[in-house]
Design a protein around this motif. Structure first.
Motif, PDB file in Angstrom:
ATOM      1  N   ARG A  92       0.812  -1.213   0.000  1.00 55.35           N
ATOM      2  CA  ARG A  92       0.000   0.000   0.000  1.00 55.35           C
ATOM      3  C   ARG A  92       0.848   1.266   0.000  1.00 55.35           C
ATOM      4  O   ARG A  92       0.530   2.227  -0.689  1.00 55.35           O
ATOM      5  N   ALA A  96       0.782   3.637  -3.309  1.00 57.68           N
ATOM      6  CA  ALA A  96      -0.019   4.847  -3.085  1.00 57.68           C
ATOM      7  C   ALA A  96       0.797   6.099  -3.383  1.00 57.68           C
ATOM      8  O   ALA A  96       0.278   7.071  -3.946  1.00 57.68           O
ATOM      9  N   THR A 171      -5.459   0.269  -6.550  1.00 57.80           N
ATOM     10  CA  THR A 171      -4.468   1.308  -6.838  1.00 57.80           C
ATOM     11  C   THR A 171      -4.188   1.428  -8.332  1.00 57.80           C
ATOM     12  O   THR A 171      -4.147   2.539  -8.878  1.00 57.80           O
TER      13      THR A 171
END
Length: 340
Positions: A92, A96, A171
């Protein structure tokens, strides 16, 4: 000799950005169509079916144990180094940051906050839904399994569904969701699907997730992408409120507005709004009685435009007279001869 400066690549990029409109009108915002609702319903049914198959310790749990005992990381140990790097595409934090940097540049280029706000909403939904499912079911991973053949549910684990897989779907899929054209959306959808599929299989290869974890992670990420059009009105209101707060802050600490230019004497604009009508009339009366004198460089007659004037040709030559020059046609006297 003056030569023009050669433009660099950075100069050409900024010159192109300066020509961008305030907000492109061709941006296609996905809507909740019937096709999307059907996909959302089917994905939700698949999600619930996976959960039910694991809870009831069905054939899917037996397949999980067979894949775990196969130990892919030992069967194909030569690609272990590559899989270790590839699985980062599902973490993540790094993903991100990369996607937020790209969408931030798009927001600056298109003068809209929608890309960043959409990413923020998608990640918020991902953390809430996937996190709640992880801690709610509490399944242990393959490396921490206690009983062969069990589903390992309710034992305090946090691997069901796979967070790496769901994060990769959301994502990288958000790039396809925010694409400006249908063609770009198709290509980015295929690319994000292959990337998330590879991330899920990489976690199975490394033994950090069961196969059913990856299946549920794909479904969880796809549910978020399919439900995003329901959040578009909220994103639009949030963008309008943020821009409104920015404008208010600029108005409070910005440069004051310039004062209006003074009105000329005799105009109908009131110089002092508090003055009465009698005072304004008295101020205009002297100016009306004493007409302005014409400037010295203007002729006393009526002024005509240059195109209406009759051209005047000057008489005589404009060259200054020279006393030592003889006019043409005048006979010259004979010169005396010199010599013996």
């Amino acid at each position: 000799m003056r030569t023009e400066r050669k433009l660099t690549r950075l100069d050409r990029v900024f010159a192109r950005l300066d020509r961008e409109p305030e907000r492109p009108a061709h941006l296609d915002v996905p809507r909740m169509s019937r096709h999307r609702v059907a996909l959302l319903t089917g994905t939700l049914a698949f999600y619930l079916a996976i959960v039910w198959a694991v809870v009831t310790t069905s054939w899917l749990v037996r397949l999980d144990w067979q894949v775990m005992f196969f130990r892919p990381y030992q069967q194909w140990s030569g690609i272990h180094w590559f899989v270790d790097y590839y699985v980062v595409l599902g973490q993540r934090g790094p993903t991100a940051v990369m996607v937020a940097a790209w969408l931030g540049w798009r927001s600056w280029r298109q003068h809209t906050l929608r890309p960043l706000l959409t990413l923020g909403v998608a990640l918020l939904l991902l953390n809430i839904t996937v996190g709640a499912a992880k801690y709610g079911m509490g399944r242990l991973g393959p490396h921490y399994a206690t009983t062969i053949g069990s589903n390992e549910m309710g034992l305090g684990g946090d691997i069901f569904p796979s967070g790496h897989t769901a994060n990769a779907v959301v994502t990288w899929g958000i790039l396809a969701y925010l694409a400006s054209t249908p063609r770009a959306r198709r290509w980015l959808s295929a690319l994000s699907a292959v990337t998330s599929l590879g991330v899920g299989m990489a976690t199975v290869y490394l033994g950090t997730h069961w196969l059913s974890d990856v299946l549920l992670g794909w479904a969880a990420g796809l549910l978020i992408l399919l439900a995003l059009p329901w959040c578009e009105p909220l994103i639009a209101r949030a963008e309008a409120r943020i821009l409104d707060l920015r404008d208010r802050r600029r108005a409070r600490g910005g440069v004051p507005a310039p004062a209006p230019a003074p009105a000329p004497v005799g105009s109908s604009v009131l110089l002092n709004p508090r003055a009465s009508a009698q005072e304004e009339a008295a101020a205009r009366e002297p100016a009306a009685r004493s007409p302005r004198a014409a400037p010295a460089y203007l002729a006393p007659g009526p002024h005509t435009a240059r195109s209406e004037r009759t051209p005047v040709t000057p008489i005589g030559s404009r060259r200054p007279p020279h006393s030592d020059r003889v006019p043409r046609g005048t006979p010259t006297p004979a010169r005396p001869l010199t010599g013996g």
